[in-house]
Write a protein that holds these residues in place. Structure first.
Motif, PDB file in Angstrom:
ATOM      1  N   THR A  31     150.730   2.699 -61.205  1.00  0.00           N
ATOM      2  CA  THR A  31     149.995   3.887 -61.594  1.00  0.00           C
ATOM      3  C   THR A  31     150.544   4.370 -62.928  1.00  0.00           C
ATOM      4  N   GLU A  35     152.981  11.715 -60.573  1.00  0.00           N
ATOM      5  CA  GLU A  35     152.648  12.392 -59.314  1.00  0.00           C
ATOM      6  C   GLU A  35     152.129  11.426 -58.258  1.00  0.00           C
ATOM      7  N   LYS A  36     151.510  10.328 -58.677  1.00  0.00           N
ATOM      8  CA  LYS A  36     150.913   9.408 -57.707  1.00  0.00           C
ATOM      9  C   LYS A  36     151.915   8.422 -57.120  1.00  0.00           C
ATOM     10  N   LEU A  37     153.116   8.349 -57.681  1.00  0.00           N
ATOM     11  CA  LEU A  37     154.121   7.436 -57.142  1.00  0.00           C
ATOM     12  C   LEU A  37     154.406   7.733 -55.675  1.00  0.00           C
ATOM     13  N   THR A  38     154.527   9.009 -55.347  1.00  0.00           N
ATOM     14  CA  THR A  38     154.785   9.402 -53.952  1.00  0.00           C
ATOM     15  C   THR A  38     153.606   9.062 -53.063  1.00  0.00           C
ATOM     16  N   VAL A  39     152.396   9.221 -53.585  1.00  0.00           N
ATOM     17  CA  VAL A  39     151.189   8.883 -52.819  1.00  0.00           C
ATOM     18  C   VAL A  39     151.187   7.400 -52.464  1.00  0.00           C
ATOM     19  N   GLU A  41     153.816   5.384 -52.341  1.00  0.00           N
ATOM     20  CA  GLU A  41     154.938   5.109 -51.434  1.00  0.00           C
ATOM     21  C   GLU A  41     154.612   5.535 -50.007  1.00  0.00           C
ATOM     22  N   ASN A  42     153.980   6.695 -49.863  1.00  0.00           N
ATOM     23  CA  ASN A  42     153.619   7.182 -48.523  1.00  0.00           C
ATOM     24  C   ASN A  42     152.575   6.297 -47.848  1.00  0.00           C
ATOM     25  N   ASN A  46     154.681  -0.458 -52.590  1.00  0.00           N
ATOM     26  CA  ASN A  46     155.864  -0.392 -53.446  1.00  0.00           C
ATOM     27  C   ASN A  46     155.434   0.123 -54.823  1.00  0.00           C
ATOM     28  N   PRO A  47     155.789   1.371 -55.184  1.00  0.00           N
ATOM     29  CA  PRO A  47     155.187   1.997 -56.361  1.00  0.00           C
ATOM     30  C   PRO A  47     155.919   1.703 -57.672  1.00  0.00           C
TER      31      PRO A  47
END
Length: 268
Positions: A31, A35-39, A41-42, A46-47
């Motif tokens: 990405t 902010e989307k890294l956590t999305v 990962e959740n 693997n972000p």
């Protein structure tokens, strides 16, 4: 092909990555948004924060590609308006990383904009003649990838993308003087995009896919723009669009016969 890297987890790439996870693949996804890294990962992906430009690549591209045999490239050119970005330059910067990685196959998400609007029926045998800057750069990027002997590249040219949260009528509703009322539509739903990509991967896994294939992919129904968008405006309870019928309509009809015949895909 246990691990797949998805370059561009956006409107199509993110649900595609999640669907591939459900099929048992391990997914690395990129990405450009912190902010989307956590999305990602959740969701079990693997972000990686990766930004491509024509000058350089920001991010851990080597780690992103590590152990993946397949790379899905889904980063549409941002060439509308006054943008002078070089999409081809981005792909040129990406290729050396692919060459040095474990990637054996690239699936490049392209567009039917590589074909001109000349009122003909388009198949994969039609010689592309893009009349937009986006189409020209997509075609050049396709050729760069498919001419590289270090990996094979399958190109999928999607028509206009639609989904539950995305439909052109939301932008066309109530507008006047719209052109090309008799031109056929060439749209494809997000569900079919994902289904076709997954079928390509299955064919590749079974070694039934030829090297450097090209597929056109749009839904196999082609009402006119006027018919379709008026119908959709009524369905969505939106103001009707109005078309200018004083000029001849210009368009093209994209055939998806190859997707149905070679991949055995049935549209939803």
């Amino acid at each position: 092909m246990k691990q797949i890297s998805v370059l561009g987890c956006g409107w199509l790439g993110f649900p595609l990555a999640k669907s591939l996870l459900e099929n048992g693949y391990s997914i690395s996804g990129s990405t450009t948004s912190v902010e989307k890294l956590t999305v990602l990962e959740n969701a079990g992906i693997n972000p990686f924060l990766i930004r491509l430009s024509e000058e350089t690549i920001e991010g851990k591209m080597e780690s992103f590609l590590k152990n993946s045999e397949l790379l899905i490239v889904d980063i549409p050119p941002k060439l509308r308006g006054n943008s002078s970005e070089s999409f081809v330059g981005k792909i040129q910067n990406l290729i050396p990383y692919i060459e040095e990685s474990s990637v054996k196959m690239v699936l490049f998400v392209s567009s039917t904009s590589v074909y001109s609007e000349d009122n003909t029926k388009i198949t994969e045998d039609t010689i592309p003649n893009p009349d937009t800057e986006s189409g020209k750069q997509l075609l050049e990027a396709e050729q760069l990838l498919q001419s590289n002997n270090n990996f094979q590249t399958t190109v999928i040219r999607f028509g206009g993308l639609i989904g539950e949260d995305r439909h052109p009528i939301k932008f066309l509703a109530g507008k006047t003087n719209l052109e090309n009322p008799k031109a056929p539509i060439n749209l494809i739903h997000q569900i079919d995009c994902i289904g076709i990509i997954k079928e390509i991967l299955q064919q590749a896994k079974n070694e039934n896919l030829k090297d450097n294939e090209i597929f056109n992919a749009v839904a196999p129904f082609h009402p006119t723009r006027k018919e379709y968008y008026i119908q959709k405006a009524i369905e969505y309870h939106l103001p009707l669009p109005h078309f200018n019928e004083s000029k001849p309509s210009i368009g093209k009809l994209i055939s998806s016969d190859k997707v149905e015949q070679v991949l055995g895909y049935i549209f939803s």
